[in-house]
Design a protein around this motif. Structure first.
Motif, PDB file in Angstrom:
ATOM      1  N   SER A   1      22.116  39.514  58.561  1.00  0.00           N
ATOM      2  CA  SER A   1      22.167  38.237  59.260  1.00  0.00           C
ATOM      3  C   SER A   1      23.602  37.835  59.572  1.00  0.00           C
ATOM      4  N   LEU A   2      24.498  37.982  58.610  1.00  0.00           N
ATOM      5  CA  LEU A   2      25.891  37.591  58.807  1.00  0.00           C
ATOM      6  C   LEU A   2      26.606  38.514  59.787  1.00  0.00           C
ATOM      7  N   SER A   3      26.258  39.799  59.771  1.00  0.00           N
ATOM      8  CA  SER A   3      26.899  40.743  60.704  1.00  0.00           C
ATOM      9  C   SER A   3      26.493  40.440  62.137  1.00  0.00           C
ATOM     10  N   ARG A   4      25.262  40.015  62.329  1.00  0.00           N
ATOM     11  CA  ARG A   4      24.805  39.656  63.672  1.00  0.00           C
ATOM     12  C   ARG A   4      25.532  38.418  64.191  1.00  0.00           C
ATOM     13  N   MET A   5      25.881  37.516  63.277  1.00  0.00           N
ATOM     14  CA  MET A   5      26.596  36.309  63.665  1.00  0.00           C
ATOM     15  C   MET A   5      28.106  36.499  63.657  1.00  0.00           C
ATOM     16  N   GLY A   6      28.549  37.674  63.213  1.00  0.00           N
ATOM     17  CA  GLY A   6      29.980  37.934  63.139  1.00  0.00           C
ATOM     18  C   GLY A   6      30.677  37.079  62.102  1.00  0.00           C
ATOM     19  N   ARG A   7      29.971  36.756  61.025  1.00  0.00           N
ATOM     20  CA  ARG A   7      30.531  35.882  59.985  1.00  0.00           C
ATOM     21  C   ARG A   7      30.440  36.549  58.611  1.00  0.00           C
ATOM     22  N   LEU A   8      30.859  37.814  58.531  1.00  0.00           N
ATOM     23  CA  LEU A   8      30.792  38.532  57.272  1.00  0.00           C
ATOM     24  C   LEU A   8      31.660  37.898  56.191  1.00  0.00           C
ATOM     25  N   LYS A   9      32.687  37.151  56.599  1.00  0.00           N
ATOM     26  CA  LYS A   9      33.534  36.485  55.609  1.00  0.00           C
ATOM     27  C   LYS A   9      32.735  35.469  54.782  1.00  0.00           C
ATOM     28  N   ALA A  10      31.649  34.963  55.368  1.00  0.00           N
ATOM     29  CA  ALA A  10      30.830  33.988  54.637  1.00  0.00           C
ATOM     30  C   ALA A  10      30.109  34.636  53.463  1.00  0.00           C
ATOM     31  N   PHE A  11      30.122  35.976  53.407  1.00  0.00           N
ATOM     32  CA  PHE A  11      29.494  36.690  52.302  1.00  0.00           C
ATOM     33  C   PHE A  11      30.144  36.316  50.975  1.00  0.00           C
ATOM     34  N   ARG A  12      31.403  35.870  51.042  1.00  0.00           N
ATOM     35  CA  ARG A  12      32.101  35.518  49.811  1.00  0.00           C
ATOM     36  C   ARG A  12      31.520  34.276  49.162  1.00  0.00           C
ATOM     37  N   THR A  13      30.672  33.529  49.875  1.00  0.00           N
ATOM     38  CA  THR A  13      30.007  32.385  49.253  1.00  0.00           C
ATOM     39  C   THR A  13      29.059  32.835  48.149  1.00  0.00           C
ATOM     40  N   CYS A  14      28.723  34.124  48.162  1.00  0.00           N
ATOM     41  CA  CYS A  14      27.825  34.672  47.136  1.00  0.00           C
ATOM     42  C   CYS A  14      28.600  35.416  46.056  1.00  0.00           C
ATOM     43  N   ALA A  15      29.930  35.306  46.069  1.00  0.00           N
ATOM     44  CA  ALA A  15      30.758  36.108  45.173  1.00  0.00           C
ATOM     45  C   ALA A  15      30.420  35.865  43.704  1.00  0.00           C
ATOM     46  N   ALA A  16      30.239  34.604  43.324  1.00  0.00           N
ATOM     47  CA  ALA A  16      29.963  34.291  41.919  1.00  0.00           C
ATOM     48  C   ALA A  16      28.666  34.936  41.461  1.00  0.00           C
ATOM     49  N   HIS A  17      27.620  34.779  42.256  1.00  0.00           N
ATOM     50  CA  HIS A  17      26.322  35.352  41.896  1.00  0.00           C
ATOM     51  C   HIS A  17      26.370  36.870  41.883  1.00  0.00           C
ATOM     52  N   LEU A  18      27.018  37.461  42.871  1.00  0.00           N
ATOM     53  CA  LEU A  18      27.136  38.920  42.923  1.00  0.00           C
ATOM     54  C   LEU A  18      27.894  39.458  41.719  1.00  0.00           C
ATOM     55  N   THR A  19      28.920  38.753  41.297  1.00  0.00           N
ATOM     56  CA  THR A  19      29.699  39.177  40.134  1.00  0.00           C
ATOM     57  C   THR A  19      28.843  39.180  38.870  1.00  0.00           C
ATOM     58  N   VAL A  20      28.081  38.114  38.671  1.00  0.00           N
ATOM     59  CA  VAL A  20      27.218  38.017  37.493  1.00  0.00           C
ATOM     60  C   VAL A  20      26.146  39.107  37.527  1.00  0.00           C
ATOM     61  N   VAL A  21      25.542  39.329  38.689  1.00  0.00           N
ATOM     62  CA  VAL A  21      24.516  40.375  38.823  1.00  0.00           C
ATOM     63  C   VAL A  21      25.106  41.743  38.512  1.00  0.00           C
ATOM     64  N   SER A  22      26.280  42.031  39.049  1.00  0.00           N
ATOM     65  CA  SER A  22      26.918  43.334  38.831  1.00  0.00           C
ATOM     66  C   SER A  22      27.212  43.561  37.358  1.00  0.00           C
ATOM     67  N   ILE A  23      27.755  42.542  36.683  1.00  0.00           N
ATOM     68  CA  ILE A  23      28.073  42.672  35.261  1.00  0.00           C
ATOM     69  C   ILE A  23      26.804  42.878  34.447  1.00  0.00           C
ATOM     70  N   SER A  24      25.761  42.113  34.755  1.00  0.00           N
ATOM     71  CA  SER A  24      24.519  42.180  33.996  1.00  0.00           C
ATOM     72  C   SER A  24      23.859  43.556  34.108  1.00  0.00           C
ATOM     73  N   PHE A  25      23.717  44.063  35.323  1.00  0.00           N
ATOM     74  CA  PHE A  25      23.029  45.342  35.508  1.00  0.00           C
ATOM     75  C   PHE A  25      23.894  46.528  35.094  1.00  0.00           C
ATOM     76  N   THR A  26      25.208  46.421  35.258  1.00  0.00           N
ATOM     77  CA  THR A  26      26.097  47.502  34.819  1.00  0.00           C
ATOM     78  C   THR A  26      26.097  47.620  33.302  1.00  0.00           C
ATOM     79  N   SER A  27      26.169  46.491  32.604  1.00  0.00           N
ATOM     80  CA  SER A  27      26.147  46.526  31.140  1.00  0.00           C
ATOM     81  C   SER A  27      24.804  47.037  30.632  1.00  0.00           C
ATOM     82  N   ALA A  28      23.706  46.711  31.336  1.00  0.00           N
ATOM     83  CA  ALA A  28      22.399  47.243  30.954  1.00  0.00           C
ATOM     84  C   ALA A  28      22.377  48.758  31.079  1.00  0.00           C
ATOM     85  N   ALA A  29      23.019  49.289  32.112  1.00  0.00           N
ATOM     86  CA  ALA A  29      23.095  50.739  32.290  1.00  0.00           C
ATOM     87  C   ALA A  29      23.881  51.388  31.156  1.00  0.00           C
TER      88      ALA A  29
END
Length: 322
Positions: free
Chosen positions: A234-262
């Motif tokens: 959706s963001l690539s179609r709008m040319g607003r990929l920079k807005a992806f950083r609004t999800c940075a906090a959630h993505l960080t928590v998800v990455s830590i959680s699933f990586t530590s589980a691995a």
């Protein structure tokens, strides 16, 4: 030295060879040097309680934070508090005593709630990913979609899913006979460690536990990945990929959680890891995400801002400081 003990009752039976309690080995091999890990674990636990309690307090008292994202974050912080409380206090008590003993019912209750709350955390992270998807991909309909009723149903679904997943595993483990030894080579009643003490064939237990462990990780993982793929498209179609950083906090928590589980999964499959190493890895897995959640979300947390005048501005964000 830890020794095995037998008693006259377990699970309500009168089998004289059944154990009535388990001994948690923990990090007893440290001998006279338990104070360093005790202090580290205690400080970490205090920070977990304080940080997550602060998030809950601020979210409930600040009218500006009465939004779906903070509603879910509040529930995640509550889960993190209860999740760590199921294991860390018992581990701390074990450092201060020669032998850490837990009753058989207490052991299986701890086992169940540890797995359930771990699964609940992943389920809430999935709900938060869906919230990000709706906010970014459907900004004009966000408020009509994410009503209070929908938020409540999503949280109820997360708790329902997490209640179901560990139930067959703990039920099968509870029905197994335990006739000794009764030393659990772990810091708490971990399913894999307790299973090794069963006086019966546990091949079915292995299959059931593997299936539900995969279910509890794959379903949230696939849904989170799908949400972010759709957000990226959706963001690539709008040319607003920079807005992806609004999800940075959630993505960080998800990455830590699933990586530590691995890492935990790998530590159980690599045979040359000592029990102490497995315990340390498991403690880091159990405490790392609850420890970092308040830090990550309080440093910089962006929430999509709804702008009804232009759909393309729907991903514009504001920063909230706790």
């Amino acid at each position: 030295m830890l020794t095995s003990h037998r008693s006259s009752s377990v699970n309500g039976t009168s089998d004289p060879d059944s154990v009535s309690f388990f001994i948690l080995q923990g990090l007893s091999s440290l001998g006279d040097r338990p104070m360093i890990p005790f202090v580290i674990l205690l400080l970490g636990y205090v920070i977990i309680l304080g940080g997550n309690s602060m998030i809950i307090f601020v979210t409930l008292t600040d009218p500006k934070l009465h939004s779906p994202m903070y509603f879910f974050l509040c529930h995640l912080s509550f889960v993190d508090i209860v999740y760590t409380t199921t294991t860390i206090p018992k581990m701390l008590a074990g450092f201060l005593s020669d032998v850490s003993i837990i009753s058989v019912p207490g052991c299986f209750l701890q086992m169940h709630f540890f797995m359930q709350l771990n699964c609940t955390g992943h389920a809430i992270l999935t709900v938060m990913a869906y919230d990000r998807y709706v906010a970014i991909c459907h900004p004009l309909h966000y408020t009509s979609i994410m009503t209070r009723r929908v938020q409540t149903l999503l949280i109820a679904g997360a708790w329902g899913f997490s209640t179901f997943c560990p139930l067959p595993v703990t039920t099968i483990a509870l029905l197994r006979p335990y006739c000794g030894p009764n030393v659990v080579k772990h810091g708490w009643c971990d399913f894999s460690s307790v299973r090794r003490l069963a006086c019966a064939d546990t091949s079915v237990d292995n299959i059931v536990s593997l299936f539900f462990a995969a279910l509890s990780l794959l379903i949230p993982g696939v849904l989170i990945l799908t949400s972010y793929v759709l957000i990226g498209i959706s963001l690539s179609r709008m040319g607003r990929l920079k807005a992806f950083r609004t999800c940075a906090a959630h993505l960080t928590v998800v990455s830590i959680s699933f990586t530590s589980a691995a890492f935990v999964y790998i530590s159980y499959r690599v045979t040359n890891f000592s029990p102490e190493v497995r315990i340390i890895v498991a403690v880091l897995y159990a405490a790392l995400t609850p420890f970092l959640n308040p830090v990550i979300y309080s440093l910089r947390n962006k929430e999509p801002h709804l702008n009804h005048s232009s759909p393309e501005l729907g991903c514009e964000a504001h920063i909230t400081e706790f």
